[in-house]
Design a protein around this motif. Structure first.
Motif, mmCIF file in Angstrom:
data_model
loop_
_atom_site.group_PDB
_atom_site.id
_atom_site.type_symbol
_atom_site.label_atom_id
_atom_site.label_comp_id
_atom_site.label_asym_id
_atom_site.label_seq_id
_atom_site.Cartn_x
_atom_site.Cartn_y
_atom_site.Cartn_z
ATOM 1 N N UNK A 31 0.847 -1.206 0.000
ATOM 2 C CA UNK A 31 0.000 0.000 0.000
ATOM 3 C C UNK A 31 0.879 1.251 0.000
ATOM 4 N N UNK A 79 1.319 5.654 -1.311
ATOM 5 C CA UNK A 79 1.754 6.696 -0.377
ATOM 6 C C UNK A 79 0.563 7.471 0.152
ATOM 7 N N UNK A 80 0.714 8.773 0.312
ATOM 8 C CA UNK A 80 -0.407 9.613 0.754
ATOM 9 C C UNK A 80 -0.852 10.554 -0.366
ATOM 10 N N UNK A 86 -0.811 9.193 8.917
ATOM 11 C CA UNK A 86 -1.576 7.970 8.700
ATOM 12 C C UNK A 86 -1.186 7.341 7.369
ATOM 13 N N UNK A 87 -0.838 6.075 7.422
ATOM 14 C CA UNK A 87 -0.328 5.372 6.250
ATOM 15 C C UNK A 87 -1.478 4.894 5.359
ATOM 16 N N UNK A 88 -1.187 4.676 4.060
ATOM 17 C CA UNK A 88 -2.262 4.299 3.127
ATOM 18 C C UNK A 88 -3.002 3.013 3.525
ATOM 19 N N UNK A 89 -2.329 2.107 4.222
ATOM 20 C CA UNK A 89 -3.006 0.892 4.675
ATOM 21 C C UNK A 89 -4.152 1.246 5.631
ATOM 22 N N UNK A 125 -5.562 4.252 5.883
ATOM 23 C CA UNK A 125 -6.530 5.026 5.090
ATOM 24 C C UNK A 125 -7.467 4.057 4.369
ATOM 25 N N UNK A 180 -7.588 9.692 8.737
ATOM 26 C CA UNK A 180 -6.944 9.536 7.429
ATOM 27 C C UNK A 180 -6.161 10.791 7.036
#
Lengths: 368, 368
Positions: free
Chosen positions: A228, A233-234, B176-179, B181, B279
């Protein structure tokens, strides 16, 4: 590569593990390559939760080939110049084999829906065995599958000892753990929470939002947290506002896209029935112990797991190796170094196809 | 222990990070213990996603005490004989602070619902700071929180340097990391997929099945796979049939129970708004870099993470320590050995309360 799609119809009842029957029933399958004269070059491919019999090649107009096309074909690890490959759609699924949306009896307008019997991995394998019997196939060169497909491979090894020369379960387990049962449950309840599901009485083809959301939950476990991170990323969707409630990070847009597409090609009831089959999977059911179950296996068992699988952890396949060693079975364990996640078995074929190739050639037999 | 519950109402607008305002707005909070004369004994507690201001003690008739009762009270690590503890309900939540179900203007029957502005962790902290200012509190002895509460603690350290003597974020991240999110997204879409949600126009108090299912998804990440294994194994509910489609493993029954209860005490819109806040959390927003953000912190930062946290991985808090070391900040990192999972910060207080106690006494200052 020669691809054929066929449907085999059976009028004799299929006796299920639940004690219920399917009668009549059918199974759809594809074959690649040519069956040799003594029928000794057959490889059975078993698919995962959302998979189908369409494992390789392209139909006219298709953008994408079958789900394991990188593994199966001319000159590939599963070489269709040498082998006759059979890939079936499991019963309970929605691509042409008997499932919950099949007519409740021949010619009826009524579909099974929630009256469909619970199907287990054992039942799926039994149906495949009946198909193979009907084709006069007495022996498989190999059975190969990942995830739910790996469960089928393992089940076949236990239930039909001596039938397959090589058993190759990939990214799977011997007994579905409560963590995965919990994931499955949350997906099932997400589908049921959508009132359009109507307790299974939705109009076929309805694009259920609950199924789309359930698919998103699945994705959380198909790739690893680090994948992920690398993929998304973000990053935020450029046209969305950061402070809009439903503005999206790229990862959200990806989930939305894949979620929304899923109900276009997969049926919600089949999804529930297959999740149930996965949750129920326990190689020891019907035996007194795991030892007893594993001691049934007479064939060569080759286990392939991925270090970064966060759905079926490598430890679970290491445990199979331990049981096989304990009962004196023929087993080799390979752990592929990867942080991609569970979907490695689909996405990172280049990391393990050489193993499949060596197994089929018998190059690894000396290690036993 | 003296508990007081109060509501502070503000008529001056609260300027939000989004550029929008809340006007008027209110914040509900509890206090434990007594404020000393020079107001130097104040500890701020910040809560997680489904938490509330009710962190400790019992109201009459309550079965269970507040969510951090094992940490806060007479003679406990956060000793209410010594400290005056303030615990607020964040704006956006649903226990009495201004949130999406608040009236859109004073006296109106209309609620904000989806017209409520997006709230960020920065906004939550700003609201808490305004409350503390209004109480004449010029300095905190400490700010302590886990998960989303840890984000608030970190944000307070960055946005109001010098305001809190000790900053104690637990089981959290800096970005906050994409996982995570993705997890949040799947919960949000599960709520939206329930047509009873009616795009936010459900009758208040409706027990939305989509919210129950979303809560189940949350649970998948609050405890670790090994905790699932220890707590539930593959035990089946005795009264359920193994081959009934909706027959349940114990773990499924547990999820159902907790899922079904959740909508009785938590509001779906608040859940969506708080997930969005999590998020969006990025300590560097508003700065040119993470270095610049972390270099704002002038106070003592004590990080506590759990080795088995599968939501906010220990690596994320180790990264905070690295950034703080790089910019020359005062930071100590503690990793508690545990395989319980993210909820350790609520469930395994006995593993880290001694640390909180030592930090508050200043016993660890010599390590800087």
């Amino acid at each position: 590569m020669k691809i054929e799609t066929k449907i085999a119809r059976f009028t004799k009842p299929l006796y299920l593990e639940s004690g219920r029957i399917l009668e009549p029933w059918q199974i759809i399958y594809e074959t690649y390559g040519e069956l040799n004269e003594d029928k000794s070059n057959v490889i059975l491919i078993t698919h995962a939760l959302s998979g189908s019999h369409h494992a390789a090649g392209k139909y006219e107009g298709d953008r994408k080939p079958g789900w394991w096309d990188s593994l199966i074909g001319k000159g590939k690890a599963i070489d269709t110049e040498k082998y006759f490959v059979i890939s079936t759609n499991v019963i309970g699924s929605c691509f042409g084999s008997t499932g919950p949306m099949s007519p409740i009896y021949p010619g009826s307008d009524e579909r099974y829906r929630l009256k469909f019997p619970v199907i287990t991995i054992k039942d799926m394998v039994k149906a495949q065995k009946i198909l193979l019997d009907s084709l006069g196939i007495k022996k498989l060169k190999a059975v190969i599958g990942g995830s739910m497909g790996g469960m089928q491979a393992l089940r076949l090894a236990v239930d039909y000892p001596g039938f397959a020369e090589n058993i190759i379960p990939i990214a799977t387990t011997y007994q579905t753990k409560p963590y995965v049962i919990a994931i499955n449950k949350s997906m099932i309840e997400t589908i049921r929470a959508d009132s359009e599901f109507k307790n299974g009485n939705y109009k076929p083809g309805t694009e259920l939002k609950g199924l789309a959301a359930a698919r998103m939950i699945g994705y959380l476990n198909y790739i690893s947290p680090s994948t992920f991170e690398k993929k998304f990323g973000r990053e935020y969707v450029k046209t969305d506002g950061m402070f809009e409630l439903f503005g999206r990070f790229q990862v959200e847009s990806y989930l939305e896209y894949n979620g929304a597409n899923f109900p276009k090609w997969f049926d919600a009831l089949s999804y529930i029935y297959l999740l149930k089959a996965i949750s129920l999977f326990d190689i020891s059911r019907g035996f007194n112990s795991l030892d007893e179950a594993f001691s049934q296996i007479k064939d060569k068992l080759f286990l392939i797991s991925f270090s970064g699988d966060t759905l079926f952890f490598p430890q679970e396949m290491r445990d199979i190796k331990k049981y096989m060693d304990k009962v004196g079975g023929k087993c080799q364990y390979f752990e592929i170094d990867s942080d991609y996640g569970h979907d490695s078995f689909l996405v990172e074929v280049d990391k393990f196809d050489y193993l499949i190739s060596e197994i089929l050639k018998g190059d690894l037999d000396a290690r036993f």
